[in-house]
Design a protein around this motif. Structure first.
Motif, PDB file in Angstrom:
ATOM      1  N   UNK A   1      39.824  67.957  44.777  1.00 43.69           N
ATOM      2  CA  UNK A   1      39.624  67.988  43.338  1.00 43.69           C
ATOM      3  C   UNK A   1      38.169  68.294  43.009  1.00 43.69           C
ATOM      4  N   UNK A   2      37.919  68.691  41.791  1.00 37.89           N
ATOM      5  CA  UNK A   2      36.587  69.059  41.348  1.00 37.89           C
ATOM      6  C   UNK A   2      36.141  68.084  40.261  1.00 37.89           C
ATOM      7  N   UNK A   3      34.902  67.612  40.389  1.00 31.31           N
ATOM      8  CA  UNK A   3      34.334  66.787  39.329  1.00 31.31           C
ATOM      9  C   UNK A   3      33.860  67.730  38.234  1.00 31.31           C
ATOM     10  N   UNK A   4      34.679  67.914  37.220  1.00 30.68           N
ATOM     11  CA  UNK A   4      34.354  68.861  36.156  1.00 30.68           C
ATOM     12  C   UNK A   4      33.246  68.298  35.280  1.00 30.68           C
ATOM     13  N   UNK A   5      32.317  69.167  34.918  1.00 28.74           N
ATOM     14  CA  UNK A   5      31.219  68.732  34.056  1.00 28.74           C
ATOM     15  C   UNK A   5      31.737  68.266  32.703  1.00 28.74           C
ATOM     16  N   UNK A   6      32.831  68.876  32.246  1.00 31.62           N
ATOM     17  CA  UNK A   6      33.383  68.453  30.960  1.00 31.62           C
ATOM     18  C   UNK A   6      33.844  67.001  31.021  1.00 31.62           C
ATOM     19  N   UNK A   7      34.396  66.590  32.175  1.00 33.70           N
ATOM     20  CA  UNK A   7      34.826  65.201  32.338  1.00 33.70           C
ATOM     21  C   UNK A   7      33.627  64.265  32.380  1.00 33.70           C
ATOM     22  N   UNK A   8      32.600  64.662  33.125  1.00 30.78           N
ATOM     23  CA  UNK A   8      31.377  63.855  33.186  1.00 30.78           C
ATOM     24  C   UNK A   8      30.784  63.697  31.787  1.00 30.78           C
ATOM     25  N   UNK A   9      30.777  64.790  31.031  1.00 34.82           N
ATOM     26  CA  UNK A   9      30.206  64.766  29.681  1.00 34.82           C
ATOM     27  C   UNK A   9      30.987  63.828  28.767  1.00 34.82           C
ATOM     28  N   UNK A  10      32.320  63.894  28.825  1.00 38.35           N
ATOM     29  CA  UNK A  10      33.141  63.026  27.973  1.00 38.35           C
ATOM     30  C   UNK A  10      32.913  61.555  28.302  1.00 38.35           C
ATOM     31  N   UNK A  11      32.846  61.226  29.604  1.00 36.51           N
ATOM     32  CA  UNK A  11      32.609  59.841  30.001  1.00 36.51           C
ATOM     33  C   UNK A  11      31.239  59.359  29.514  1.00 36.51           C
ATOM     34  N   UNK A  12      30.238  60.221  29.643  1.00 33.90           N
ATOM     35  CA  UNK A  12      28.883  59.837  29.238  1.00 33.90           C
ATOM     36  C   UNK A  12      28.798  59.647  27.725  1.00 33.90           C
ATOM     37  N   UNK A  13      29.415  60.546  26.966  1.00 39.42           N
ATOM     38  CA  UNK A  13      29.378  60.427  25.506  1.00 39.42           C
ATOM     39  C   UNK A  13      30.102  59.169  25.039  1.00 39.42           C
ATOM     40  N   UNK A  14      31.236  58.865  25.666  1.00 41.77           N
ATOM     41  CA  UNK A  14      31.975  57.661  25.286  1.00 41.77           C
ATOM     42  C   UNK A  14      31.164  56.406  25.590  1.00 41.77           C
ATOM     43  N   UNK A  15      30.475  56.401  26.734  1.00 42.57           N
ATOM     44  CA  UNK A  15      29.657  55.245  27.096  1.00 42.57           C
ATOM     45  C   UNK A  15      28.490  55.074  26.131  1.00 42.57           C
ATOM     46  N   UNK A  16      27.883  56.191  25.732  1.00 39.31           N
ATOM     47  CA  UNK A  16      26.756  56.113  24.798  1.00 39.31           C
ATOM     48  C   UNK A  16      27.214  55.594  23.437  1.00 39.31           C
TER      49      UNK A  16
END
Length: 202
Positions: A134-149
């Motif tokens: 599987x690939x760690x998609x940047x879009x997924x990383x971005x969504x997780x980071x925005x939700x945490x912020x």
């Protein structure tokens, strides 16, 4: 943002011309890399290596190809158009996975030079993990980071990626960007409220 560790080449390094010279160099080497995570797939990133050390390394190892592993120290990691990019500060071939076979067992036998280790394919396993490819998609990383912020969670607790990995660096960059965006929106809202005539509905 810095990180270091083992990365594999997604294709052979290639020489590129820089838009503006850096430290007297007008060319550099582009490395398209992957970083494998045990349970979270592969993080894709690219890095630029500039300087005499890069030129010497590439001349010494012209046989580099996709799948070869490098031990790299990266600096100035940041997101650029949904891609993680950075600069190589130091690099070397990954050490051999197994010692080279030799017919000379004497104590004064010369050591074998290190050779590139291919880690492009996952290790053999009777039951490989479904996340291996599987690939760690940047879009997924971005969504997780925005939700945490937005939830005001501490970045150290909210980041689900290994410490000092490229994915963790991406998460922190997106987290800070989202916090800044929220601060900017709050400042604009307060400025509009302050400029609104008293008693007039907004």
């Amino acid at each position: 943002m810095k990180t270091s560790g083992m990365f594999f080449l997604r294709r052979p390094p290639f020489r590129v011309q820089l838009a503006s010279p850096r430290d007297g160099h007008d060319h550099g080497w582009q490395l398209l890399l992957g970083e494998r995570h045990s349970q979270r797939g592969i993080q894709m990133l690219s890095a630029m290596w500039i300087g005499s050390a890069a030129e010497a390394f590439m001349q010494a190892h012209p046989e580099l190809r996709a799948g070869d592993c490098l031990n790299l120290q990266l600096d100035r990691l940041h997101a650029n158009r949904d891609e993680i990019v950075g600069f190589v500060e130091r690099g070397e071939l990954a050490p051999p996975r197994w010692p080279a076979l030799t017919h000379d067992d004497s104590a004064d036998a010369l050591p074998q030079p290190p050779r590139a280790v291919s880690c492009g394919a996952p290790p053999l396993s009777p039951s490989p993990s479904p996340m291996t490819h599987s690939i760690v998609a940047l879009s997924t990383v971005k969504l997780h980071a925005q939700a945490a912020a937005r939830a005001r969670r501490p970045v150290e607790d909210a980041c689900p990626y290994p410490f000092e990995s490229a994915a963790a660096g991406s998460f922190k960059a997106y987290y800070e960007a989202e916090l800044q965006r929220m601060r900017d929106e709050l400042g604009q809202s307060q400025a509009q409220d302050a400029s609104q005539p008293e008693g007039q509905p907004s």
